[in-house]
Every structure is written in structure tokens, then in C-alpha cells.
Design an enzyme around this catalytic site. Structure first.
Site, PDB file in Angstrom:
ATOM      1  N   GLU A 166      18.192  47.850 -28.049  1.00 22.53           N
ATOM      2  CA  GLU A 166      17.713  48.862 -27.092  1.00 22.53           C
ATOM      3  C   GLU A 166      18.212  50.216 -27.567  1.00 22.53           C
ATOM      4  OE1 GLU A 166      18.285  48.747 -22.525  1.00 22.53           O
ATOM      5  OE2 GLU A 166      19.526  50.398 -23.234  1.00 22.53           O
TER       6      GLU A 166
ATOM      7  N   THR B 134      14.483  53.012 -23.722  1.00 23.55           N
ATOM      8  CA  THR B 134      14.745  53.276 -22.307  1.00 23.55           C
ATOM      9  C   THR B 134      13.894  54.441 -21.787  1.00 23.55           C
ATOM     10  OG1 THR B 134      16.586  54.696 -22.912  1.00 23.55           O
ATOM     11  CG2 THR B 134      17.115  52.418 -22.352  1.00 23.55           C
ATOM     12  N   TYR B 135      13.765  54.490 -20.458  1.00 17.81           N
ATOM     13  CA  TYR B 135      13.037  55.592 -19.806  1.00 17.81           C
ATOM     14  C   TYR B 135      14.008  56.355 -18.911  1.00 17.81           C
ATOM     15  CZ  TYR B 135       9.541  58.345 -17.549  1.00 17.81           C
ATOM     16  OH  TYR B 135       8.811  59.417 -17.107  1.00 17.81           O
TER      17      TYR B 135
ATOM     18  N   TYR C  24      20.891  40.299 -13.248  1.00 15.32           N
ATOM     19  CA  TYR C  24      22.295  40.737 -13.175  1.00 15.32           C
ATOM     20  C   TYR C  24      23.233  39.550 -12.996  1.00 15.32           C
ATOM     21  CZ  TYR C  24      19.853  45.101 -12.523  1.00 15.32           C
ATOM     22  OH  TYR C  24      19.012  46.172 -12.713  1.00 15.32           O
TER      23      TYR C  24
HETATM   24  P1  FAD Z   1      14.934  45.750  -8.332  1.00 15.05           P
HETATM   25  O1  FAD Z   1      14.525  44.466  -8.940  1.00 15.05           O
HETATM   26  O2  FAD Z   1      13.925  46.498  -7.536  1.00 15.05           O
HETATM   27  O3  FAD Z   1      16.233  45.449  -7.435  1.00 15.05           O
HETATM   28  C1  FAD Z   1      16.983  46.529  -6.865  1.00 15.05           C
HETATM   29  C2  FAD Z   1      17.796  46.009  -5.683  1.00 15.05           C
HETATM   30  O4  FAD Z   1      16.933  45.732  -4.575  1.00 15.05           O
HETATM   31  C3  FAD Z   1      18.535  44.701  -5.929  1.00 15.05           C
HETATM   32  O5  FAD Z   1      19.742  44.745  -5.212  1.00 15.05           O
HETATM   33  C4  FAD Z   1      17.615  43.627  -5.393  1.00 15.05           C
HETATM   34  O6  FAD Z   1      18.332  42.468  -4.958  1.00 15.05           O
HETATM   35  C5  FAD Z   1      16.952  44.342  -4.221  1.00 15.05           C
HETATM   36  N1  FAD Z   1      15.544  44.013  -4.018  1.00 15.05           N
HETATM   37  C6  FAD Z   1      14.621  43.758  -4.968  1.00 15.05           C
HETATM   38  N2  FAD Z   1      13.410  43.595  -4.421  1.00 15.05           N
HETATM   39  C7  FAD Z   1      13.559  43.771  -3.084  1.00 15.05           C
HETATM   40  C8  FAD Z   1      12.672  43.770  -1.974  1.00 15.05           C
HETATM   41  N3  FAD Z   1      11.356  43.525  -2.132  1.00 15.05           N
HETATM   42  N4  FAD Z   1      13.184  44.011  -0.732  1.00 15.05           N
HETATM   43  C9  FAD Z   1      14.498  44.259  -0.550  1.00 15.05           C
HETATM   44  N5  FAD Z   1      15.392  44.270  -1.579  1.00 15.05           N
HETATM   45  C10 FAD Z   1      14.924  44.048  -2.820  1.00 15.05           C
HETATM   46  N6  FAD Z   1      17.194  52.339 -15.519  1.00 15.05           N
HETATM   47  C11 FAD Z   1      16.456  53.390 -15.936  1.00 15.05           C
HETATM   48  O7  FAD Z   1      16.335  54.385 -15.209  1.00 15.05           O
HETATM   49  N7  FAD Z   1      15.822  53.403 -17.164  1.00 15.05           N
HETATM   50  C12 FAD Z   1      15.895  52.337 -18.012  1.00 15.05           C
HETATM   51  O8  FAD Z   1      15.324  52.371 -19.102  1.00 15.05           O
HETATM   52  C13 FAD Z   1      16.662  51.201 -17.611  1.00 15.05           C
HETATM   53  N8  FAD Z   1      16.758  50.106 -18.395  1.00 15.05           N
HETATM   54  C14 FAD Z   1      17.434  48.987 -17.950  1.00 15.05           C
HETATM   55  C15 FAD Z   1      17.438  47.820 -18.731  1.00 15.05           C
HETATM   56  C16 FAD Z   1      18.110  46.684 -18.301  1.00 15.05           C
HETATM   57  C17 FAD Z   1      18.100  45.429 -19.150  1.00 15.05           C
HETATM   58  C18 FAD Z   1      18.808  46.695 -17.061  1.00 15.05           C
HETATM   59  C19 FAD Z   1      19.567  45.482 -16.589  1.00 15.05           C
HETATM   60  C20 FAD Z   1      18.808  47.843 -16.273  1.00 15.05           C
HETATM   61  C21 FAD Z   1      18.117  49.001 -16.705  1.00 15.05           C
HETATM   62  N9  FAD Z   1      18.053  50.162 -15.914  1.00 15.05           N
HETATM   63  C22 FAD Z   1      17.315  51.247 -16.324  1.00 15.05           C
HETATM   64  C23 FAD Z   1      18.816  50.250 -14.660  1.00 15.05           C
HETATM   65  C24 FAD Z   1      18.000  49.771 -13.437  1.00 15.05           C
HETATM   66  O9  FAD Z   1      16.945  50.664 -13.191  1.00 15.05           O
HETATM   67  C25 FAD Z   1      18.965  49.723 -12.244  1.00 15.05           C
HETATM   68  O10 FAD Z   1      19.883  48.681 -12.410  1.00 15.05           O
HETATM   69  C26 FAD Z   1      18.343  49.698 -10.852  1.00 15.05           C
HETATM   70  O11 FAD Z   1      19.381  49.985  -9.903  1.00 15.05           O
HETATM   71  C27 FAD Z   1      17.732  48.367 -10.432  1.00 15.05           C
HETATM   72  O12 FAD Z   1      16.599  48.098 -11.147  1.00 15.05           O
HETATM   73  P2  FAD Z   1      15.841  46.668 -10.964  1.00 15.05           P
HETATM   74  O13 FAD Z   1      14.613  46.758 -11.761  1.00 15.05           O
HETATM   75  O14 FAD Z   1      16.780  45.573 -11.224  1.00 15.05           O
HETATM   76  O15 FAD Z   1      15.503  46.777  -9.396  1.00 15.05           O
END
Ligand code: FAD
Length: 318
Positions: A19, A50-51, A180
Site C-alpha cells: 500500500e 490510499t485516498y 479489524y
Molecule cells: P465501516 O465498515 O463503515 O465501519 C465503521 C464503523 O461503523 C464500525 O465501528 C462498524 O462496526 C460500524 N458500522 C458499519 N456499518 C454500520 C451500519 N450499517 N450501522 C451502524 N454501524 C455500522 N481511510 C481513508 O481515509 N483513506 C484510505 O485510503 C484508507 N485506507 C484504509 C485501508 C485499510 C486496510 C484499513 C483497515 C483502513 C483504511 N482507512 C482509510 C481507514 C478507515 O477509513 C477507517 O478505519 C474508518 O474509521 C472505518 O472505515 P470502514 O470502511 O471500516 O468503515
């Protein structure tokens, strides 16, 4: 080619991927090539980019007042993906986030990716902006990665936002999502986090990339819990070496995870910067070897610009 097809083609061999981050605004594409050129020796089938959403900063005006302005410090994700595919002939995986996009803007971004021949997206929610207390979606944007997975999946089935569009060409994106092993920091518990992770898979996500972890037991336990919850897609471990003293506090604070006692005490005993770096490299090498032996689909390294460190780790693993 889709990330999941790379896994199938590898027939159980552990692949390796990286990455990278776009350079700060005004930076050169050459800085990306400087990171990737040495890593291409390891034949990564894909590279993630990344974005970065806009951030708020405070600018001092001549009057003495501070003005809050939004700036995007690291633009260029899509252009970098195209440049990587063109230069190295490997697949690029742009990260696509909910934050900062309306659903229409997301659709247009996906169309750009489709026209560029990009087959993969890592779909994420994004974090709260600096100075915001929690994640705020755009008024017409997605609140969770789940909603964005659904949008990409719809487009893969030829369903666009405007229902008047008929006979639209399907996209064919392979969809990755984040997982996670030590739970997402907002989730009340790991089971609830897994419940939403499963929803992302049921909505069409094809594979999971984990947040970094420093204790393999956490990854193995996470995979076990996912399987028990009916999540059967490939789960790619994300790895990052810890090499500097300040990371003992910055990594837990920024990524909401624990550092194992053994690693921390080894670090504490080390007298020099070089000694600490060696400990961090060795730790990551041992993690990588154990994961490879366990037959994980891919070792995914967060380079964060430190190409020499990553290179020396991968050299010892392959
Ligand atoms: P989600 O899957 O939406 O989850 C967020 C939270 O909400 C979790 O606690 C989950 O349990 C809860 N949740 C999920 N769906 C629902 C629902 N329908 N109703 C209620 N609660 C819900 N960030 C960036 O800005 N740019 C990047 O390029 C980037 N790359 C990443 C790459 C990896 C491999 C990882 C692990 C993280 C990356 N991140 C990046 C960080 C990420 O955006 C954050 O960790 C963010 O806080 C959560 O993203 P998620 O897609 O896991 O969110």
C-alpha cells in the site's frame, strides 16, 4: 485482473502486495516510482493507493484572525493508479471512501475507474476530519462503507442512480473492504463489528484487508471468528513494521490497537535508533514468516514511504 483472481491463480501460494500513499500536493510522480521501483523485484500482483479526504486547517489572515479552510493534502489517487498500471503492468487498487463524496460524485468516480480499466476498489468509510468530533458524511453521501459496497455492487449489475438509464454497461469491480482484528474503535464490541463486516460481504464485497496488527494470534483469532460468523472470503493480513520510538505511542493512538509487551520491552532496552529499527524489522519478519507458513492469501505491507525497511523485510521472507 481482479485481486481475487490473483489469489485463485496463486493456488495457495502466499502473494505479496503493497500500500502506498500519494505524495503531498505539489509532489512528483517520480516519488511514487522511487518507492515502487525497488519493490517490483518481489512481483506484487497489485498495489493499493490510499485516498485522502480534504482536511481543515487554520490560516492566519493579515487582520490577525484565523480562517478555517479545507485543503486536500494528498490528491492524485486515480492518476497514480493509472500511472502504476502503465509503468509496471500490475494491477492498482484505488481506495474509495464515503467521506467527501455525494453518491453522484461516487458514481462518476467509479465511471472514471471503469474507463481506465481498473478492476478493483478497496471500499472504506473514511475517518472523521481533523477538528470534527465524529465522521460526518456529505448531505447526499454514504454514512457507512456498507452503503458504498451496495452502490458498487449495483453498478456491477448495471444499476445506476438514475433509473432512466437503461442498457447501461455493467462495471466489474472486485470489492475489498477493511476488517479489524482488534475491533474498529467505534464498535461497542468485536461481535458487533463482525456483524457489520458480514453485512459488507453479503452486500457484495469479495475480500477483506485487515488493519495492521503486531500479534499474529489476534489475526488468527479474527479469521476464526469470521469463519464462525459465516464470512468465507479471503482475509489479507495488513502489516507494518514499527521502527521508531515515538511509534510506541503514535500507532496505538492512531490505529487503536495494542502493541505486544515483548515488542515494547525489546524496544525499551534498545539504546540506538538503529537497534530499534532492527528490532522492528525482525518482529515484522517473524510475523510475516508465521503468516506465510499458515498459508494466508497475501502479505500486504503498509509502506508509508519507508521503502528500504519494507524491502529488507520482504527479502528475508521470500
Ligand atoms: P465501516 O465498515 O463503515 O465501519 C465503521 C464503523 O461503523 C464500525 O465501528 C462498524 O462496526 C460500524 N458500522 C458499519 N456499518 C454500520 C451500519 N450499517 N450501522 C451502524 N454501524 C455500522 N481511510 C481513508 O481515509 N483513506 C484510505 O485510503 C484508507 N485506507 C484504509 C485501508 C485499510 C486496510 C484499513 C483497515 C483502513 C483504511 N482507512 C482509510 C481507514 C478507515 O477509513 C477507517 O478505519 C474508518 O474509521 C472505518 O472505515 P470502514 O470502511 O471500516 O468503515
Amino acid at each position: 485482473m481482479k485481486v481475487t483472481d490473483h489469489f485463485k491463480k496463486a493456488k495457495g501460494e502466499t502473494l505479496i502486495s503493497f500500500e502506498i500513499l500519494p505524495p503531498l500536493k505539489g509532489g512528483r510522480i517520480q516519488s511514487i516510482f522511487d518507492v515502487l521501483d525497488p519493490l517490483m523485484d518481489f512481483n506484487p500482483p497489485f498495489v493499493d493507493v490510499t485516498y485522502h479526504r480534504e482536511e481543515f486547517i487554520y490560516k492566519k489572515r493579515p487582520s490577525g484572525y484565523f480562517e478555517k479552510v479545507a485543503v486536500r493534502k494528498r490528491p492524485g489517487t486515480v492518476g497514480i493508479c493509472a500511472a502504476i498500471m502503465n509503468r509496471y503492468g500490475v494491477d492498482a487498487v484505488p481506495h474509495l471512501i464515503c467521506g467527501g463524496f455525494t453518491i453522484e460524485e461516487t458514481e462518476d468516480a467509479l465511471i472514471d475507474l471503469k474507463f481506465l480499466g481498473i478492476d478493483n476498489v478497496l471500499v472504506l468509510r473514511g475517518d472523521a476530519r481533523k477538528f470534527d468530533t465524529k465522521f460526518e458524511p456529505e448531505p447526499q453521501g454514504h454514512a457507512y462503507a456498507l452503503d458504498l459496497v451496495e452502490q458498487v455492487h449495483n453498478m456491477n449489475n448495471g444499476v445506476y442512480l438514475d433509473s432512466n438509464i437503461t442498457n447501461a454497461e455493467n462495471s466489474n469491480f472486485c470489492i475489498g473492504v477493511a476488517g479489524y482484528p482488534e475491533k474498529h474503535f467505534e464498535a461497542p464490541n468485536l461481535n458487533m463489528d463482525l456483524y457489520y463486516l458480514k453485512k459488507k460481504i453479503d452486500a457484495g464485497a469479495d475480500y477483506i484487508v485487515t488493519q495492521m496488527f503486531f500479534d499474529n494470534k489476534k489475526y488468527f483469532e479474527f479469521v476464526k471468528m469470521c469463519r464462525e460468523a459465516g464470512i468465507n472470503v479471503p482475509i489479507v493480513p495488513g502489516l507494518k513494521p514499527i521502527t521508531k520510538k515515538y511509534q510506541l505511542t503514535s500507532i496505538p493512538r492512531l490505529f487503536h490497537l495494542d502493541l505486544p509487551e515483548d515488542l515494547v520491552s525489546e524496544f525499551a532496552k534498545a539504546k540506538t535508533t538503529d537497534a530499534r529499527k532492527e528490532i522492528g524489522i525482525e518482529w515484522c519478519v517473524q510475523q510475516s514468516k508465521e503468516l506465510k507458513e499458515a498459508g494466508v492469501p497475501c502479505l500486504h505491507y503498509y509502506t508509508m514511504g519507508d521503502v528500504q525497511t519494507i524491502k529488507s523485510i520482504v527479502k528475508q521472507v521470500y
